[in-house]
Design an enzyme around this catalytic site. Sequence first.
Site, PDB file in Angstrom:
ATOM      1  N   GLY A 160      26.809 -54.086  39.135  1.00 32.12           N
ATOM      2  CA  GLY A 160      25.736 -53.754  40.079  1.00 32.12           C
ATOM      3  C   GLY A 160      25.821 -52.321  40.563  1.00 32.12           C
ATOM      4  CD  GLN A 205      26.531 -55.205  31.391  1.00 28.33           C
ATOM      5  OE1 GLN A 205      25.445 -54.634  31.480  1.00 28.33           O
ATOM      6  NE2 GLN A 205      26.715 -56.440  31.794  1.00 28.33           N
ATOM      7  CB  SER A 236       7.464 -35.941  14.496  1.00 31.52           C
ATOM      8  OG  SER A 236       8.274 -36.613  15.425  1.00 31.52           O
ATOM      9  CD  GLU A 270      16.893 -28.080  20.538  1.00 32.52           C
ATOM     10  OE1 GLU A 270      17.425 -27.799  19.475  1.00 32.52           O
ATOM     11  OE2 GLU A 270      17.110 -27.468  21.604  1.00 32.52           O
ATOM     12  NE  ARG A 296      34.045 -54.642  41.545  1.00 38.82           N
ATOM     13  CZ  ARG A 296      33.509 -55.041  42.697  1.00 38.82           C
ATOM     14  NH1 ARG A 296      33.848 -54.430  43.830  1.00 38.82           N
ATOM     15  NH2 ARG A 296      32.649 -56.031  42.720  1.00 38.82           N
ATOM     16  CG  PHE A 301      11.774 -23.063  20.640  1.00 40.03           C
ATOM     17  CD1 PHE A 301      12.122 -22.103  19.696  1.00 40.03           C
ATOM     18  CD2 PHE A 301      11.372 -24.308  20.196  1.00 40.03           C
ATOM     19  CE1 PHE A 301      12.057 -22.382  18.333  1.00 40.03           C
ATOM     20  CE2 PHE A 301      11.299 -24.600  18.834  1.00 40.03           C
ATOM     21  CZ  PHE A 301      11.648 -23.631  17.902  1.00 40.03           C
TER      22      PHE A 301
HETATM   23  N1  COS Z   1      15.327 -24.070   7.400  1.00 40.54           N
HETATM   24  C1  COS Z   1      14.495 -23.162   6.867  1.00 40.54           C
HETATM   25  N2  COS Z   1      13.387 -23.502   6.153  1.00 40.54           N
HETATM   26  C2  COS Z   1      13.150 -24.814   5.991  1.00 40.54           C
HETATM   27  C3  COS Z   1      13.985 -25.816   6.528  1.00 40.54           C
HETATM   28  C4  COS Z   1      15.127 -25.402   7.256  1.00 40.54           C
HETATM   29  N3  COS Z   1      15.957 -26.286   7.795  1.00 40.54           N
HETATM   30  N4  COS Z   1      13.501 -27.039   6.209  1.00 40.54           N
HETATM   31  C5  COS Z   1      12.390 -26.811   5.477  1.00 40.54           C
HETATM   32  N5  COS Z   1      12.187 -25.472   5.364  1.00 40.54           N
HETATM   33  C6  COS Z   1      11.078 -24.825   4.664  1.00 40.54           C
HETATM   34  C7  COS Z   1      10.773 -25.530   3.364  1.00 40.54           C
HETATM   35  O1  COS Z   1      11.547 -25.005   2.311  1.00 40.54           O
HETATM   36  C8  COS Z   1       9.305 -25.274   3.185  1.00 40.54           C
HETATM   37  O2  COS Z   1       9.133 -23.992   2.619  1.00 40.54           O
HETATM   38  P1  COS Z   1       8.186 -23.766   1.334  1.00 40.54           P
HETATM   39  O3  COS Z   1       6.812 -24.141   1.806  1.00 40.54           O
HETATM   40  O4  COS Z   1       8.337 -22.310   1.013  1.00 40.54           O
HETATM   41  O5  COS Z   1       8.701 -24.690   0.291  1.00 40.54           O
HETATM   42  C9  COS Z   1       8.771 -25.198   4.609  1.00 40.54           C
HETATM   43  O6  COS Z   1       9.896 -24.935   5.446  1.00 40.54           O
HETATM   44  C10 COS Z   1       8.106 -26.488   5.035  1.00 40.54           C
HETATM   45  O7  COS Z   1       9.052 -27.519   4.898  1.00 40.54           O
HETATM   46  P2  COS Z   1       8.646 -29.038   4.718  1.00 40.54           P
HETATM   47  O8  COS Z   1       7.664 -29.135   3.578  1.00 40.54           O
HETATM   48  O9  COS Z   1       9.897 -29.835   4.626  1.00 40.54           O
HETATM   49  O10 COS Z   1       7.854 -29.343   6.065  1.00 40.54           O
HETATM   50  P3  COS Z   1       7.281 -30.715   6.614  1.00 40.54           P
HETATM   51  O11 COS Z   1       6.058 -30.353   7.361  1.00 40.54           O
HETATM   52  O12 COS Z   1       7.215 -31.740   5.546  1.00 40.54           O
HETATM   53  O13 COS Z   1       8.380 -31.269   7.621  1.00 40.54           O
HETATM   54  C11 COS Z   1       9.961 -31.363   9.370  1.00 40.54           C
HETATM   55  C12 COS Z   1       9.272 -30.550   8.283  1.00 40.54           C
HETATM   56  C13 COS Z   1       9.492 -32.769   9.557  1.00 40.54           C
HETATM   57  C14 COS Z   1      11.433 -31.368   9.034  1.00 40.54           C
HETATM   58  C15 COS Z   1       9.670 -30.515  10.604  1.00 40.54           C
HETATM   59  O14 COS Z   1       8.289 -30.570  10.887  1.00 40.54           O
HETATM   60  C16 COS Z   1      10.453 -30.919  11.820  1.00 40.54           C
HETATM   61  O15 COS Z   1      11.631 -30.587  11.930  1.00 40.54           O
HETATM   62  N6  COS Z   1       9.777 -31.603  12.754  1.00 40.54           N
HETATM   63  C17 COS Z   1      10.360 -31.894  14.036  1.00 40.54           C
HETATM   64  C18 COS Z   1       9.956 -30.797  14.954  1.00 40.54           C
HETATM   65  C19 COS Z   1      10.864 -30.690  16.105  1.00 40.54           C
HETATM   66  O16 COS Z   1      12.076 -30.682  15.974  1.00 40.54           O
HETATM   67  N7  COS Z   1      10.268 -30.584  17.281  1.00 40.54           N
HETATM   68  C20 COS Z   1      11.002 -30.397  18.468  1.00 40.54           C
HETATM   69  C21 COS Z   1      10.574 -29.121  19.063  1.00 40.54           C
HETATM   70  S1  COS Z   1      11.751 -28.342  20.009  1.00 40.54           S
HETATM   71  S2  COS Z   1      12.058 -29.495  21.552  1.00 40.54           S
END
Ligand code: COS
Length: 379
Positions: free
Chosen positions: A340, A336, A131, A363, A267, A122
């Site tokens: 050791g 803990q 983030s 995630e 232990r 992914f």
């Molecule tokens: N499922 C489906 N759609 C979703 C959703 C969800 N859980 N959460 C939000 N959306 C939609 C929103 O409705 C919005 O749609 P519209 O533009 O049509 O209104 C769109 O997605 C964007 O959402 P939002 O404005 O909340 O996005 P942001 O950029 O503010 O933030 C977060 C989103 C921070 C929640 C997101 O970027 C996130 O999860 N970041 C972490 C990333 C992550 O997990 N990385 C790990 C990678 S895998 S190891």
Amino acid sequence: MAVEISADEKMMLDMVRELAHDKVAPRAAEIDAKGEFPWDMKELLAKQDILAMPFPEEYGGLGSSELSILMTIEELSKSCATTALLLCVQQLGSLPILLAGNDEQKQRFIPRLATGEWLAAFALTEPGSGSDAGAMRTRAERRGDTWVLNGLKHFITNAGIAHINTVFAITEDEHGKRSTSLFVVEADRPGFRMGKIENKMGIRGSQTGELVFEDCVIPAENLIGKVGDGFKIALATLDRTRPGIAAQALGIAQGALDFAVQYAKERVQFGKPIIENQAIQFMLADMDIKVEAARRLVYHVGELMDAGVSRFTRESAIAKTYASDIAMEVTNDALQILGGYGYMKEFPVERMMRDAKICQIYEGTNQIQRMVIARALTK
Ligand code: COS
């Protein structure tokens, strides 16, 4: 609301428990020490149809309930978090296709993922976009019947190992409006290669690294869903897979607690087993309370998914945050109690503590989860 797992799934779980005890646990320390991808564990999970669990029967999978998948991840994680991650990532890397792909795409990709012949990855994260997933820079441009991808993904689990990469990239429509779209990039596409491989603190047998796209050409039919659907597919996928990370954290915590109880019984200090000290008993009791509470949160979100509830973003984030936070606390306390010995690599608890740490980060960091929970509260 509660949805039980089926009799077949109970039998499967018994088999997983046995397998974890007999085959996975004895390999865990070596996998960690060598930091090499555990192909033997991948073969084992494929052979026992464990990798087939997240896939519908019509595409060659077992069509298992989400609850039973979570329980399987938990069982495997008690022994080896890296092995459990094989199942988590098989689901993470392929779920975008299941959620948004058409029948032809599912027929093309899913059956060989279900048998474990292919592995999935992914690809969302980039050096400048962790983030803030929406800040990605990898782009895809339409040229005739193809898409051409350029950019870099990093911290990708199964980098260079996966046959199928679900890749999120910025696209532009005819009016120049930018949005995110989702593509499948098979490992043998021209212009695609693996970059740097990371040396990690924990889950050391899992291969994490960069994916490089240099004029990487893929056919138009590798676009999953519509142009612009990518970001929502990514977030919907993470809603369904964060519980798997919660289950992984839960399993690690339970594994550490079990080990600490056993150790405390054996232990002897000051002429008696240390478990007879109330100080140790209270630590173990607190660990047990946390693990049991985490288990309820994890199973609850599994039940919600199985019941077909349409949105469980909050519950998924709560389970992931709580289970991974307590996994750090519980593994720290287990270490803990071992004193050791806990600090030594001869015992598994220091590995469990290192493995637990990533569950607070990947995630979506637990800070992002809290943001997601707070947004649900303020809506
Ligand atoms: N499922 C489906 N759609 C979703 C959703 C969800 N859980 N959460 C939000 N959306 C939609 C929103 O409705 C919005 O749609 P519209 O533009 O049509 O209104 C769109 O997605 C964007 O959402 P939002 O404005 O909340 O996005 P942001 O950029 O503010 O933030 C977060 C989103 C921070 C929640 C997101 O970027 C996130 O999860 N970041 C972490 C990333 C992550 O997990 N990385 C790990 C990678 S895998 S190891």
